[in-house]
Design a protein around this motif. Sequence first.
Motif, PDB file in Angstrom:
ATOM      1  N   ILE A 166      85.508 -10.287   4.575  1.00 27.38           N
ATOM      2  CA  ILE A 166      85.401 -11.750   4.614  1.00 27.38           C
ATOM      3  C   ILE A 166      86.013 -12.308   5.887  1.00 27.38           C
ATOM      4  N   ALA A 167      87.163 -11.758   6.295  1.00 26.48           N
ATOM      5  CA  ALA A 167      87.808 -12.247   7.516  1.00 26.48           C
ATOM      6  C   ALA A 167      86.922 -12.009   8.740  1.00 26.48           C
ATOM      7  N   THR A 168      86.283 -10.842   8.798  1.00 25.76           N
ATOM      8  CA  THR A 168      85.396 -10.546   9.923  1.00 25.76           C
ATOM      9  C   THR A 168      84.152 -11.431   9.879  1.00 25.76           C
ATOM     10  N   LYS A 169      83.615 -11.623   8.664  1.00 23.11           N
ATOM     11  CA  LYS A 169      82.456 -12.503   8.492  1.00 23.11           C
ATOM     12  C   LYS A 169      82.780 -13.926   8.941  1.00 23.11           C
ATOM     13  N   GLN A 170      83.950 -14.418   8.581  1.00 24.70           N
ATOM     14  CA  GLN A 170      84.348 -15.777   8.949  1.00 24.70           C
ATOM     15  C   GLN A 170      84.498 -15.914  10.463  1.00 24.70           C
ATOM     16  N   LEU A 171      85.079 -14.898  11.099  1.00 28.30           N
ATOM     17  CA  LEU A 171      85.239 -14.940  12.556  1.00 28.30           C
ATOM     18  C   LEU A 171      83.885 -14.965  13.252  1.00 28.30           C
ATOM     19  N   LEU A 172      82.982 -14.087  12.814  1.00 27.86           N
ATOM     20  CA  LEU A 172      81.648 -14.059  13.417  1.00 27.86           C
ATOM     21  C   LEU A 172      80.902 -15.361  13.133  1.00 27.86           C
ATOM     22  N   GLY A 173      81.010 -15.849  11.881  1.00 21.81           N
ATOM     23  CA  GLY A 173      80.308 -17.070  11.498  1.00 21.81           C
ATOM     24  C   GLY A 173      80.769 -18.282  12.285  1.00 21.81           C
ATOM     25  N   LYS A 174      82.070 -18.382  12.488  1.00 18.20           N
ATOM     26  CA  LYS A 174      82.621 -19.511  13.241  1.00 18.20           C
ATOM     27  C   LYS A 174      82.105 -19.512  14.672  1.00 18.20           C
ATOM     28  N   ASN A 175      82.087 -18.358  15.298  1.00 16.30           N
ATOM     29  CA  ASN A 175      81.627 -18.274  16.678  1.00 16.30           C
ATOM     30  C   ASN A 175      80.110 -18.424  16.782  1.00 16.30           C
ATOM     31  N   LEU A 176      79.396 -17.956  15.764  1.00 15.76           N
ATOM     32  CA  LEU A 176      77.949 -18.115  15.744  1.00 15.76           C
ATOM     33  C   LEU A 176      77.567 -19.593  15.642  1.00 15.76           C
ATOM     34  N   MET A 177      78.244 -20.321  14.761  1.00 16.45           N
ATOM     35  CA  MET A 177      77.992 -21.744  14.605  1.00 16.45           C
ATOM     36  C   MET A 177      78.267 -22.502  15.906  1.00 16.45           C
ATOM     37  N   LYS A 178      79.319 -22.113  16.581  1.00 16.07           N
ATOM     38  CA  LYS A 178      79.652 -22.741  17.856  1.00 16.07           C
ATOM     39  C   LYS A 178      78.539 -22.515  18.876  1.00 16.07           C
ATOM     40  N   ALA A 179      78.019 -21.273  18.892  1.00 21.56           N
ATOM     41  CA  ALA A 179      76.937 -20.951  19.832  1.00 21.56           C
ATOM     42  C   ALA A 179      75.679 -21.743  19.510  1.00 21.56           C
ATOM     43  N   ILE A 180      75.370 -21.895  18.228  1.00 25.68           N
ATOM     44  CA  ILE A 180      74.185 -22.655  17.820  1.00 25.68           C
ATOM     45  C   ILE A 180      74.336 -24.124  18.199  1.00 25.68           C
ATOM     46  N   GLN A 181      75.531 -24.675  17.963  1.00 28.58           N
ATOM     47  CA  GLN A 181      75.769 -26.083  18.283  1.00 28.58           C
ATOM     48  C   GLN A 181      75.682 -26.354  19.777  1.00 28.58           C
ATOM     49  N   GLU A 182      76.107 -25.389  20.578  1.00 26.68           N
ATOM     50  CA  GLU A 182      76.122 -25.584  22.028  1.00 26.68           C
ATOM     51  C   GLU A 182      74.779 -25.256  22.686  1.00 26.68           C
ATOM     52  N   LYS A 183      74.082 -24.209  22.171  1.00 23.04           N
ATOM     53  CA  LYS A 183      72.871 -23.738  22.858  1.00 23.04           C
ATOM     54  C   LYS A 183      71.673 -23.546  21.942  1.00 23.04           C
ATOM     55  N   GLY A 184      71.828 -23.914  20.678  1.00 21.87           N
ATOM     56  CA  GLY A 184      70.707 -23.757  19.759  1.00 21.87           C
ATOM     57  C   GLY A 184      70.531 -22.312  19.313  1.00 21.87           C
ATOM     58  N   THR A 185      69.351 -22.022  18.757  1.00 20.86           N
ATOM     59  CA  THR A 185      69.077 -20.681  18.219  1.00 20.86           C
ATOM     60  C   THR A 185      69.154 -19.602  19.291  1.00 20.86           C
ATOM     61  N   LEU A 186      68.704 -19.917  20.489  1.00 19.56           N
ATOM     62  CA  LEU A 186      68.786 -18.932  21.570  1.00 19.56           C
ATOM     63  C   LEU A 186      70.239 -18.619  21.922  1.00 19.56           C
ATOM     64  N   GLY A 187      71.115 -19.607  21.749  1.00 14.63           N
ATOM     65  CA  GLY A 187      72.542 -19.362  21.941  1.00 14.63           C
ATOM     66  C   GLY A 187      73.085 -18.389  20.912  1.00 14.63           C
ATOM     67  N   ALA A 188      72.540 -18.477  19.688  1.00 12.20           N
ATOM     68  CA  ALA A 188      72.933 -17.535  18.639  1.00 12.20           C
ATOM     69  C   ALA A 188      72.498 -16.120  18.999  1.00 12.20           C
ATOM     70  N   MET A 189      71.290 -15.993  19.562  1.00 11.66           N
ATOM     71  CA  MET A 189      70.803 -14.680  19.988  1.00 11.66           C
ATOM     72  C   MET A 189      71.715 -14.082  21.062  1.00 11.66           C
ATOM     73  N   GLU A 190      72.077 -14.929  22.014  1.00 15.09           N
ATOM     74  CA  GLU A 190      72.965 -14.481  23.100  1.00 15.09           C
ATOM     75  C   GLU A 190      74.317 -14.046  22.536  1.00 15.09           C
ATOM     76  N   PHE A 191      74.846 -14.821  21.581  1.00 14.15           N
ATOM     77  CA  PHE A 191      76.126 -14.494  20.968  1.00 14.15           C
ATOM     78  C   PHE A 191      76.067 -13.137  20.282  1.00 14.15           C
ATOM     79  N   CYS A 192      75.047 -12.933  19.443  1.00 13.18           N
ATOM     80  CA  CYS A 192      74.938 -11.681  18.692  1.00 13.18           C
ATOM     81  C   CYS A 192      74.792 -10.483  19.620  1.00 13.18           C
ATOM     82  N   ASN A 193      74.055 -10.685  20.710  1.00 13.40           N
ATOM     83  CA  ASN A 193      73.793  -9.595  21.635  1.00 13.40           C
ATOM     84  C   ASN A 193      75.030  -9.192  22.436  1.00 13.40           C
TER      85      ASN A 193
END
Length: 316
Positions: A166-193
Motif C-alpha cells: 500500500i505504501a508503494t502504491k500510494q507513492l506511485l499513485g501520488k506521483n502519477l496524479m501529479k504527472a497527469i495534472q501537469e502533462k496529461g495522459t502523456l505525462g503519465a506515460m513518461e512517468f511510468c517509463n
Amino acid sequence: MKILLPFIVLALFISCKEANKVASEIAQENSIVNTSQHSGKALMESNCYSCHNPSSEVENRIAPPMIAIKKHYISKNTTKEVFIQDILAWTKKPSVEKSKMPGAINRFGVMPYLPYPEKDIKAIADYMFTHDIDQPDWFEKHQKQESKIADKNKKSIDEIGLEYAIATKQLLGKNLMKAIQEKGTLGAMEFCNIQAYPLTDSMAINYNAKIKRVSDKPRNLNNQANTEELAYIKRFKKDLAANIEPKPIVKKENNVVKFYYPITTNTMCLQCHGTDKEVSPETFIAIKNLYPNDSALGYTENEVRGIWSIQFDAQD
C-alpha cells in the motif's frame, strides 16, 4: 579398631563438609571483592547514575536505568566485544539511528554527547556485560508491561506485506496524479517509463525488501510474472469474478516471506490500459513507441491487471 572405624569416617566426612563450606564462603567473598574492585562499577556509579540511577522512581526518571540498556543491547548471540563496541559507538556520537531503544528516545530524547575517555566507557561496558547490575524495584513489572504492549503491537506478516504494498502504491499513485495534472495522459506515460522503477526501488530499500509489480499481460517485459506468480494472478481473477474479496497470499520459506496481492484497475488506469474507448489515438501511439511489445491494453474497470510480489525477511 573396628569400633573406632565408624567414628573416624564420620569425622572425615564432617571435616570435608566444613572445608567445602569454608571454600564456598571464600569464593563468595572473592567474588564480592572482585565485583567491588572492577573499575567499571565505580565509573558507572559516578558518571552514569546522575541520569540512569536505579533508585529513581519510574515516574521521576529522566533516562532509562542501566539494566534496561543492558537488556536492550544484549541478545543471546551478543559477545562482550560487540556489546562494548556498541556502547562505545553510542556514547561517542549519540543519534536516533544508532539507538537500540526507540521507546527511550521517544520519551527522553537523544542523550547529549559527553566527552568521557574511551577507556572509561570500555570499563563500564565490560562491567555491565560481565556482572549483575542493580535494577529498580519497579523494573520487572515495567518490563512485563512493555512486553505485553510490544506483543499487542506486533504486526503479522500479512500486515507487514500489505503495508509495503500500500505504501508503494500510494507513492506511485501520488506521483502519477501529479504527472497527469501537469502533462496529461502523456505525462503519465513518461512517468511510468522513467520514474516508476526508481520509486519502487526506493521503497524496497526503505523497507529492506524486494518489491515488484508483475503481470500476465505486461507493458514492460521486465514485469512479466513467473510461473508461480501467474498461478496467483489466475487465482485472484477467479476470486474477483466470484465477488470474493481478495486476501493476501503469504508463503514462508525458511526465513523468507513471499507476499502476493492483486493490483486491480480503476477509471484512471483505463486512460493507458483500457479499450479504444478510453485510450486516445495519441496515447496509443506513445505506448507503442515506448513499449513495442505491450500487451497491457483492453482492460475494463475492476479487473486484476497484475499483482504485488514482495519478499522480506521474517521477523522473530
